[in-house]
Design an enzyme around this catalytic site. Structure first.
Site, mmCIF file in Angstrom:
data_model
loop_
_atom_site.group_PDB
_atom_site.id
_atom_site.type_symbol
_atom_site.label_atom_id
_atom_site.label_comp_id
_atom_site.label_asym_id
_atom_site.label_seq_id
_atom_site.Cartn_x
_atom_site.Cartn_y
_atom_site.Cartn_z
ATOM 1 N N ILE A 1 -1.298 -3.315 2.671
ATOM 2 C CA ILE A 1 -1.795 -2.047 2.336
ATOM 3 C C ILE A 1 -1.482 -1.708 1.032
ATOM 4 C CG2 ILE A 1 -2.275 0.448 2.591
ATOM 5 C CD1 ILE A 1 -2.058 -0.177 5.701
ATOM 6 N N PRO A 2 -1.670 -2.304 -0.091
ATOM 7 C CA PRO A 2 -1.142 -1.998 -1.499
ATOM 8 C C PRO A 2 -1.587 -0.659 -1.837
ATOM 9 C CG PRO A 2 -2.767 -3.649 -1.525
ATOM 10 C CD PRO A 2 -2.381 -3.669 -0.114
ATOM 11 N N HIS A 3 -0.795 0.172 -2.556
ATOM 12 C CA HIS A 3 -0.852 1.446 -2.858
ATOM 13 C C HIS A 3 -0.382 2.211 -3.941
ATOM 14 C CE1 HIS A 3 2.439 1.446 0.364
ATOM 15 N NE2 HIS A 3 2.615 2.696 -0.529
ATOM 16 N N GLY A 4 -0.749 3.098 -4.577
ATOM 17 C CA GLY A 4 0.036 3.815 -5.440
ATOM 18 C C GLY A 4 -1.037 4.879 -6.185
#
Lengths: 154, 115
Positions: free
Chosen positions: A68-71
């Site tokens: 879950i890449p996120h930002g």
């Protein structure tokens, strides 16, 4: 959060049924491209830079085939999610060292005025954990939506 | 987004990430979900390196705007500055590109990029 609310962050255009990428950076690039093609990001290069930097703090590969890449970024105009699959799996540097098969890229604007970013991240982590197999099998956006509704008991 | 504005936007994103990592509540929440969040020193180093690549005058404008507002670099959508929600003159984008000045909102002074 209802299934409809959760699904409102996704779209068919941001659904990648089979990733071409075979590397972690390639996955991020392909997912950011899906966002850009949907007009959901002001500057894809800036967004990619932020996502890569976030990954440098610690892989968002949570194990059991899920990443879950996120930002949050100046480049994001709204809170959006891209869902992607890789049936072969990609080495994402996950905590269990296993290849990742399902990916959620969550981006939010610099100012999270609706305070939706962290609750959404939590909900998606929960969804990925509870509905991993149906999500891995979801080869269309309608199958994906059905898996989300079923996981949320709707 | 021009290279100059993009570098300032990178500074803005990096500062946000540093604040997120430094915020115990946010960090705790991410870690509770299973994410690893480490490398604060690395972020500070990246910020210092990035700032060295930016003309001093641009950085000064950025710092001045940041003192006043939470967000210094904002998008323009349909000629509206999304920082102050005021309409920009039709000619502003062209005029700014001709003068070579950093694009800023005439009303609030925020640094602009066009969507």
């Amino acid at each position: 959060m209802t299934a409809e609310h959760l699904l409102s962050y996704f779209s068919e255009k941001r659904f990648v049924p089979e990733l071409r990428a075979r590397s972690k950076d390639g996955v991020l690039l392909e997912m950011v491209r899906a966002l850009a093609e949907d007009g959901a990001v002001g500057d894809p290069t800036l967004l990619l830079e932020m996502i890569r930097r976030r990954e440098s703090l610690g892989s968002t590969g949570l194990g059991k085939g899920v990443a879950i890449p996120h930002g949050r970024s100046t480049a994001a105009t709204d809170t959006r999610v891209v869902f992607a699959r890789s049936t072969k799996g990609v080495d994402f540097g996950a905590i269990d060292n296993e290849p990742c098969r399902i990916f959620f890229l969550i981006v939010a604007p610099y100012e999270d005025t609706k305070h939706e970013y962290l609750p959404l991240l939590g909900k998606i982590a929960e969804l990925a954990n509870s509905a991993r197999d149906p999500l891995v099998a979801a080869d269309s956006f309608s199958a994906f939506s059905a898996a989300v509704r079923e996981a949320l008991g709707e | 987004m021009s290279d100059r504005v993009q570098r300032l936007a990178q500074v803005q994103d990096l500062e946000l990430m540093i604040r997120e990592v430094e915020d115990p509540a946010g960090k705790e929440k991410e870690e509770a979900l299973g994410f690893s969040v480490a490398g604060l020193a690395q972020l500070h180093n990246a910020l210092a390196r990035l700032e060295k690549q930016i003309p001093r005058s641009d950085l000064q404008i950025y710092r001045r705007v940041r003192r006043k507002y939470e967000r210094a670099v904002v998008p323009v959508m349909n000629r509206i500055c999304l920082g102050c929600f005021q309409a920009l003159p039709t000619s502003s984008k062209r005029a700014l590109s001709e003068t070579g000045a950093l694009p800023t909102c005439e009303n609030c002074g925020r640094i602009l990029y066009w969507l």
